[in-house]
Design a protein around this motif. Structure first.
Motif, PDB file in Angstrom:
ATOM      1  N   UNK A  93      54.189  45.082 -48.403  1.00 48.64           N
ATOM      2  CA  UNK A  93      55.011  45.504 -49.697  1.00 48.64           C
ATOM      3  C   UNK A  93      54.204  46.846 -50.066  1.00 48.64           C
ATOM      4  N   UNK A  94      54.814  47.687 -50.654  1.00 51.43           N
ATOM      5  CA  UNK A  94      54.048  48.624 -51.192  1.00 51.43           C
ATOM      6  C   UNK A  94      54.137  48.841 -52.784  1.00 51.43           C
ATOM      7  N   UNK A  95      53.006  48.663 -53.694  1.00 48.13           N
ATOM      8  CA  UNK A  95      53.032  48.655 -55.326  1.00 48.13           C
ATOM      9  C   UNK A  95      52.822  50.006 -55.827  1.00 48.13           C
ATOM     10  N   UNK A  96      52.666  51.041 -55.127  1.00 45.78           N
ATOM     11  CA  UNK A  96      52.494  52.104 -55.798  1.00 45.78           C
ATOM     12  C   UNK A  96      52.569  53.548 -54.869  1.00 45.78           C
ATOM     13  N   UNK A  97      52.952  54.664 -55.301  1.00 43.96           N
ATOM     14  CA  UNK A  97      52.785  55.803 -54.770  1.00 43.96           C
ATOM     15  C   UNK A  97      52.138  56.753 -55.813  1.00 43.96           C
ATOM     16  N   UNK A  98      50.959  57.354 -55.546  1.00 45.95           N
ATOM     17  CA  UNK A  98      50.195  58.150 -56.479  1.00 45.95           C
ATOM     18  C   UNK A  98      50.358  59.630 -55.545  1.00 45.95           C
ATOM     19  N   UNK A  99      51.072  60.424 -56.521  1.00 47.44           N
ATOM     20  CA  UNK A  99      51.130  61.924 -55.900  1.00 47.44           C
ATOM     21  C   UNK A  99      50.285  62.834 -56.690  1.00 47.44           C
ATOM     22  N   UNK A 100      49.378  63.285 -55.467  1.00 50.55           N
ATOM     23  CA  UNK A 100      48.367  64.014 -55.843  1.00 50.55           C
ATOM     24  C   UNK A 100      48.513  65.597 -54.978  1.00 50.55           C
ATOM     25  N   UNK A 101      49.554  65.788 -54.653  1.00 51.37           N
ATOM     26  CA  UNK A 101      49.732  67.049 -53.771  1.00 51.37           C
ATOM     27  C   UNK A 101      49.782  68.268 -54.836  1.00 51.37           C
ATOM     28  N   UNK A 102      48.741  69.159 -54.866  1.00 44.25           N
ATOM     29  CA  UNK A 102      48.762  70.113 -55.733  1.00 44.25           C
ATOM     30  C   UNK A 102      48.351  71.500 -55.182  1.00 44.25           C
ATOM     31  N   UNK A 103      48.341  72.639 -56.066  1.00 46.76           N
ATOM     32  CA  UNK A 103      47.970  73.796 -55.570  1.00 46.76           C
ATOM     33  C   UNK A 103      48.263  74.754 -56.853  1.00 46.76           C
ATOM     34  N   UNK A 104      47.933  76.047 -56.844  1.00 52.12           N
ATOM     35  CA  UNK A 104      48.135  77.142 -57.998  1.00 52.12           C
ATOM     36  C   UNK A 104      48.260  78.329 -57.396  1.00 52.12           C
ATOM     37  N   UNK A 105      49.107  79.026 -57.739  1.00 51.09           N
ATOM     38  CA  UNK A 105      49.303  80.491 -57.450  1.00 51.09           C
ATOM     39  C   UNK A 105      49.798  81.040 -58.902  1.00 51.09           C
TER      40      UNK A 105
END
Length: 254
Positions: A93-105
């Motif tokens: 099973x999968x109980x979560x997806x944490x999306x931390x892909x980031x960046x700034x311009x």
């Protein structure tokens, strides 16, 4: 907002959580916190060397924790789906997806805005959200703990002149995540959602290396990556109906 609690209640014990963008400072802190809570953590990043370091650090800090890593191109929807299918097949099973892909311009003012920055941020901050949310949507719906967690920025709702591309990208990512939340809401019917999509809002993030580089900086309103990791874990402490489609503020609202 201080609605997120800690994960010490055991809610995450044995849960299977995928973390996208796991090799950066926020990702490393999150891997550590989820492993500490007893979760099985499945990390991904586009940088294989940094990913190995992050996974090894979490394993070392919490002996016995299951922390794995996959290099996944989240700009490829097929690769994201393959990651979701593989994770569910391996762990049941999968109980979560944490999306931390980031960046700034960004730039000094609006007139200097570069559309090349938009092209870069649109891929990094929007396409990756699209890929992960579509890939994990049904998988998370099958879990009674399913959570999709996006980290966003307060600038999405109050953009400044030099941050047009960044703010617009974050706003689009939030809108996409809220659409996912509506899907979870509709699937739950009268009983309410069993899975949730939530947005954690920060002004910006800070970590120890930044403080070392700028010892005199105040970083006013910034959220430490360890505080962010605590808030991420705390999303599972609250019922799906309380967090689904919500912006959870970790910095004062503008």
């Amino acid at each position: 907002m201080n609605g997120t609690g800690s994960a010490d209640s055991g809610v995450l014990e044995g849960a299977v959580i995928a973390v996208a963008g796991a090799a950066g400072p926020a990702g490393r802190a999150t891997l550590l916190r989820l492993a500490e809570a007893g979760a099985t953590v499945v990390a991904s990043d586009a940088n294989p060397e940094r990913l190995v370091e992050a996974v090894d650090a979490a394993r070392y800090a919490h002996g016995g924790a299951t922390v794995t890593g996959d290099t996944v191109d989240l700009l490829d929807p097929g690769a994201a789906r393959e990651w979701a299918v593989k994770t569910e097949k391996e762990f049941g099973r999968v109980d979560g997806l944490v999306h931390l892909v980031g960046g700034w311009r960004g730039g000094a003012n609006f007139a200097d805005t570069s559309l090349a920055d938009w092209d870069y941020l649109e891929k990094l901050l929007i396409r990756t959200v699209q890929s992960t949310s579509l890939a994990f949507h049904e998988v998370l719906q099958r879990s009674d703990l399913g959570r999709y967690v996006l980290v966003s920025a307060s600038g999405a709702g109050s953009p400044t002149a030099g941050n047009a591309a960044y703010a617009a990208s974050k706003a689009a990512a939030e809108a996409w995540t809220l659409a996912l939340a509506d899907s979870f809401r509709k699937a739950g019917g009268d009983a309410g959602p069993t899975s949730a999509a939530a947005i954690l809002v920060v002004k910006a993030l800070v970590h120890d290396a930044m403080r070392a580089e700028r010892p005199n900086a105040k970083f006013a309103g910034f959220t430490d990556v360890t505080e962010l990791a605590e808030a991420i874990a705390g999303v599972w402490d609250m019922p799906a109906g309380e967090v689904n489609g919500k912006r959870l503020w970790l910095t004062p609202q503008p």
